[in-house]
Design a protein around this motif. Structure first.
Motif, PDB file in Angstrom:
ATOM      1  N   LEU A 236       6.284  17.828  -1.874  1.00 54.27           N
ATOM      2  CA  LEU A 236       7.580  17.601  -2.503  1.00 54.27           C
ATOM      3  C   LEU A 236       7.613  16.297  -3.291  1.00 54.27           C
ATOM      4  O   LEU A 236       8.392  16.158  -4.227  1.00 54.27           O
ATOM      5  N   ASN A 237       6.757  15.352  -2.900  1.00 49.01           N
ATOM      6  CA  ASN A 237       6.698  14.067  -3.609  1.00 49.01           C
ATOM      7  C   ASN A 237       5.233  13.675  -3.764  1.00 49.01           C
ATOM      8  O   ASN A 237       4.737  12.801  -3.056  1.00 49.01           O
ATOM      9  N   PRO A 238       4.529  14.315  -4.693  1.00 48.94           N
ATOM     10  CA  PRO A 238       3.076  14.134  -4.765  1.00 48.94           C
ATOM     11  C   PRO A 238       2.631  12.748  -5.223  1.00 48.94           C
ATOM     12  O   PRO A 238       1.466  12.397  -5.047  1.00 48.94           O
ATOM     13  N   ASN A 239       3.517  11.967  -5.804  1.00 45.50           N
ATOM     14  CA  ASN A 239       3.114  10.670  -6.353  1.00 45.50           C
ATOM     15  C   ASN A 239       3.303   9.512  -5.383  1.00 45.50           C
ATOM     16  O   ASN A 239       2.975   8.381  -5.713  1.00 45.50           O
ATOM     17  N   LEU A 240       3.844   9.784  -4.209  1.00 45.38           N
ATOM     18  CA  LEU A 240       4.077   8.715  -3.240  1.00 45.38           C
ATOM     19  C   LEU A 240       3.253   8.950  -1.978  1.00 45.38           C
ATOM     20  O   LEU A 240       3.508   9.879  -1.217  1.00 45.38           O
ATOM     21  N   TYR A 241       2.269   8.083  -1.781  1.00 45.53           N
ATOM     22  CA  TYR A 241       1.390   8.169  -0.611  1.00 45.53           C
ATOM     23  C   TYR A 241       2.157   7.834   0.671  1.00 45.53           C
ATOM     24  O   TYR A 241       1.994   8.494   1.701  1.00 45.53           O
ATOM     25  N   ASN A 317      -6.198   5.385  -0.045  1.00 46.26           N
ATOM     26  CA  ASN A 317      -4.933   4.653  -0.022  1.00 46.26           C
ATOM     27  C   ASN A 317      -4.765   3.894  -1.344  1.00 46.26           C
ATOM     28  O   ASN A 317      -5.570   3.025  -1.657  1.00 46.26           O
ATOM     29  N   PRO A 318      -3.704   4.191  -2.134  1.00 49.97           N
ATOM     30  CA  PRO A 318      -3.555   3.537  -3.439  1.00 49.97           C
ATOM     31  C   PRO A 318      -2.984   2.133  -3.382  1.00 49.97           C
ATOM     32  O   PRO A 318      -2.920   1.442  -4.408  1.00 49.97           O
ATOM     33  N   GLY A 319      -2.539   1.685  -2.203  1.00 54.14           N
ATOM     34  CA  GLY A 319      -2.021   0.319  -2.087  1.00 54.14           C
ATOM     35  C   GLY A 319      -0.762   0.106  -2.898  1.00 54.14           C
ATOM     36  O   GLY A 319       0.150   0.933  -2.919  1.00 54.14           O
ATOM     37  N   GLU A 320      -0.706  -1.010  -3.626  1.00 55.12           N
ATOM     38  CA  GLU A 320       0.503  -1.397  -4.344  1.00 55.12           C
ATOM     39  C   GLU A 320       0.745  -0.606  -5.624  1.00 55.12           C
ATOM     40  O   GLU A 320       1.788  -0.767  -6.256  1.00 55.12           O
ATOM     41  N   VAL A 321      -0.188   0.242  -6.034  1.00 50.90           N
ATOM     42  CA  VAL A 321       0.058   1.084  -7.209  1.00 50.90           C
ATOM     43  C   VAL A 321       0.632   2.438  -6.796  1.00 50.90           C
ATOM     44  O   VAL A 321       0.829   3.313  -7.635  1.00 50.90           O
ATOM     45  N   ASP A 322       0.927   2.599  -5.507  1.00 50.40           N
ATOM     46  CA  ASP A 322       1.494   3.850  -5.008  1.00 50.40           C
ATOM     47  C   ASP A 322       2.792   4.180  -5.753  1.00 50.40           C
ATOM     48  O   ASP A 322       3.722   3.365  -5.811  1.00 50.40           O
ATOM     49  N   GLY A 323       2.850   5.355  -6.326  1.00 48.93           N
ATOM     50  CA  GLY A 323       4.045   5.816  -6.993  1.00 48.93           C
ATOM     51  C   GLY A 323       4.206   5.372  -8.431  1.00 48.93           C
ATOM     52  O   GLY A 323       5.134   5.816  -9.117  1.00 48.93           O
ATOM     53  N   LEU A 324       3.323   4.504  -8.909  1.00 51.74           N
ATOM     54  CA  LEU A 324       3.427   4.011 -10.278  1.00 51.74           C
ATOM     55  C   LEU A 324       2.735   4.953 -11.247  1.00 51.74           C
ATOM     56  O   LEU A 324       1.715   5.575 -10.922  1.00 51.74           O
ATOM     57  N   PRO A 326       0.557   5.611 -14.827  1.00 54.98           N
ATOM     58  CA  PRO A 326      -0.507   4.826 -15.468  1.00 54.98           C
ATOM     59  C   PRO A 326       0.027   3.699 -16.351  1.00 54.98           C
ATOM     60  O   PRO A 326      -0.535   2.602 -16.369  1.00 54.98           O
ATOM     61  N   GLU A 327       1.103   3.953 -17.073  1.00 59.20           N
ATOM     62  CA  GLU A 327       1.673   2.912 -17.927  1.00 59.20           C
ATOM     63  C   GLU A 327       2.240   1.762 -17.104  1.00 59.20           C
ATOM     64  O   GLU A 327       2.083   0.588 -17.462  1.00 59.20           O
ATOM     65  N   GLU A 328       2.897   2.082 -16.005  1.00 64.36           N
ATOM     66  CA  GLU A 328       3.456   1.041 -15.136  1.00 64.36           C
ATOM     67  C   GLU A 328       2.349   0.209 -14.487  1.00 64.36           C
ATOM     68  O   GLU A 328       2.490  -1.008 -14.307  1.00 64.36           O
ATOM     69  N   ILE A 329       1.229   0.871 -14.142  1.00 66.87           N
ATOM     70  CA  ILE A 329       0.099   0.128 -13.561  1.00 66.87           C
ATOM     71  C   ILE A 329      -0.472  -0.850 -14.582  1.00 66.87           C
ATOM     72  O   ILE A 329      -0.778  -2.010 -14.258  1.00 66.87           O
ATOM     73  N   LYS A 330      -0.588  -0.414 -15.839  1.00 66.32           N
ATOM     74  CA  LYS A 330      -1.098  -1.295 -16.903  1.00 66.32           C
ATOM     75  C   LYS A 330      -0.202  -2.508 -17.094  1.00 66.32           C
ATOM     76  O   LYS A 330      -0.680  -3.626 -17.301  1.00 66.32           O
ATOM     77  N   GLU A 336      -6.293  -5.938 -13.111  1.00 65.56           N
ATOM     78  CA  GLU A 336      -6.877  -4.975 -12.186  1.00 65.56           C
ATOM     79  C   GLU A 336      -7.322  -3.708 -12.918  1.00 65.56           C
ATOM     80  O   GLU A 336      -8.352  -3.112 -12.587  1.00 65.56           O
ATOM     81  N   VAL A 337      -6.556  -3.301 -13.912  1.00 67.20           N
ATOM     82  CA  VAL A 337      -6.930  -2.127 -14.705  1.00 67.20           C
ATOM     83  C   VAL A 337      -8.257  -2.371 -15.413  1.00 67.20           C
ATOM     84  O   VAL A 337      -9.130  -1.491 -15.468  1.00 67.20           O
TER      85      VAL A 337
END
Length: 433
Positions: A236-241, A317-324, A326-330, A336-337
């Motif tokens: 139901l929420n695939p982008n949030l680990y 485990n994606p750590g602090e990029v969980d739910g972000l 690709p643009e938000e991670i950049k 880090e990118v």
């Protein structure tokens, strides 16, 4: 090199020096299977390892094998075989001393005490630690199964009729039996592998690397089995680990389709199989402890299949990029990118795991997979399946982050003596009936 667990500047690990593993035994006893499987495992550990096959050297030199080439009374053929075997051994030594290698596997028959002592002394004089692995089969059914399943697909028998290949190879075994002497010299470091894993006899084995070899052999077998990979259904929420969400309605339908497809496909294989063992081999399901994996396996449990949960199969485990995105991670982690692009296998985002960390975590499941004698379906996240796929197919660590394991495909993997084979099948509602 597969997913290297450990790394040093000079490429050698554990202060173990150079090690040569020498196979011993009659044909069709599983030596090639042991050699290639052990090579794959050592490379996964990060040990620079290579197989030197006397059979491959012979095929490269001769192309076709003269009819009486393995006749023990043919002195000219015997001398030619020794020359080829010595060339193979010399190349092994050169690779260990100057080619950056640490463990070399000498895949040949080496059936006489005289030949083994000669190999031992030559290696020791070059400061290389020898370890002999003798494959012994005292069950005729195992030998016959090895002949049929392995040697028919051997490069020696390309284009042969199966029955003619079996007949020729059986004759070759009888010719080798005449001079065969089991290892009796207790001064040699050796492992005797009985019936490809039923029993091990260990003598004079020393050092960490050699001990890891023994540990691996304790878990190895060559019984036919099939490994299946399938992605867990969509949540139901695939982008949030951190949420650990349940399956979506589409994910539940996918899980049902996966179960129906597997049952129909295996029933078809059972119907077509000539081997009774293939017809009777059961299937178990392995999942992680995450909700979407467990719920993807629920239809199998309801159908009576055993389902086992393994916490180590949890996704990266994606750590602090969980739910972000690709643009938000950049935007949030530009440095880090950049590091991730330079080394996508070893890089970890803040509070996250890298693929390298995941590979180390999966080592225990890899050993359990080697021990498993029945068919297995692993339902997991694509990050986990990428690492397991890389191990089975000996893929470079640099490729792991980009290995494609798409949903809704089922990946069928069949281990053989000469490497794994794969088939990918799309799971559609039409294919599930």
């Amino acid at each position: 090199m597969a997913a290297q667990l450990y790394k040093t500047e000079n490429g050698r690990l554990f202060h173990a020096g150079a090690v040569a593993i020498i196979t011993v035994g009659l044909p069709a006893r599983g030596k090639t299977h042991v050699s290639r499987s052990l090579c794959r495992y050592m490379r996964w550990m990060g040990v620079s390892t290579k197989v030197f096959s006397v059979g491959n050297y012979r095929r490269e030199r001769l192309r076709t094998i003269p009819e009486e080439y393995f006749d023990p009374n043919n002195k000219a053929a015997f001398a030619a075989r020794i020359r080829i075997a010595d060339d193979c051994l010399d190349d092994l030594i050169e690779w260990l001393q100057h080619g950056g290698g640490q463990v070399a596997i000498y895949d040949g028959n080496n059936v006489t005490e005289e030949r083994r002592r000669e190999i031992h002394d030559k290696l020791v004089n070059q400061d290389i630690h020898p370890l002999f692995i003798e494959s012994i089969c005292n069950k005729p059914e195992i030998v016959l199964a090895n002949i049929r399943s392995v040697k028919i697909s051997s490069p020696d028998y390309v284009g042969w009729e199966p029955e003619e290949a079996v007949k020729d190879y059986t004759k070759r075994i009888e010719q080798h039996k005449i001079n065969y002497e089991t290892i009796a010299d207790l001064s040699l470091p050796f492992v005797k592998l009985m019936n490809v894993g039923e029993q091990l006899i260990v003598n004079n084995v020393q050092g960490y690397l050699q001990s890891r070899v023994v540990y691996y052999l304790m878990n190895l077998h060559n019984r036919p089995r099939t490994i299946y990979f399938a992605r867990a259904g969509e949540s139901l929420n695939p982008n949030l680990y951190k949420v650990d969400a349940e399956l979506s309605p589409e994910g539940r339908q996918y899980a049902e389709n996966l179960k129906n497809f597997m049952i129909a496909y295996r029933e078809k294989k059972r119907t077509e199989a000539n081997n009774s063992e293939d017809q009777e081999r059961p299937l178990s399901i392995w999942t992680s402890t995450r909700k979407k994996s467990r719920q993807s396996a629920l239809p199998f449990a309801e159908a009576g299949f055993p389902v086992r949960q393994h916490s180590v199969l949890t996704q990266l485990n994606p750590g602090e990029v969980d739910g972000l995105t690709p643009e938000e991670i950049k935007q949030k982690f530009p440095e880090e990118v950049a590091r991730a692009r330079q080394d996508p296998y070893r890089h970890r985002y803040p509070r996250a795991e890298s693929y390298h960390d995941l590979a180390i975590r999966l080592e225990s499941i890899i050993m359990e997979l080697e021990r498993e004698k029945n068919d297995v379906l692993i339902i997991a996240h694509d990050t986990v399946l990428r690492c397991l796929y890389a191990y089975l197919f000996d893929r470079p660590e640099s490729e792991i982050p980009t290995i494609s394991i798409p949903r809704p495909f089922l990946v069928e993997i069949t281990p053989t003596a000469y490497g794994c084979k794969e088939t990918r099948m799309e799971i559609t509602p039409e294919s599930c009936v």
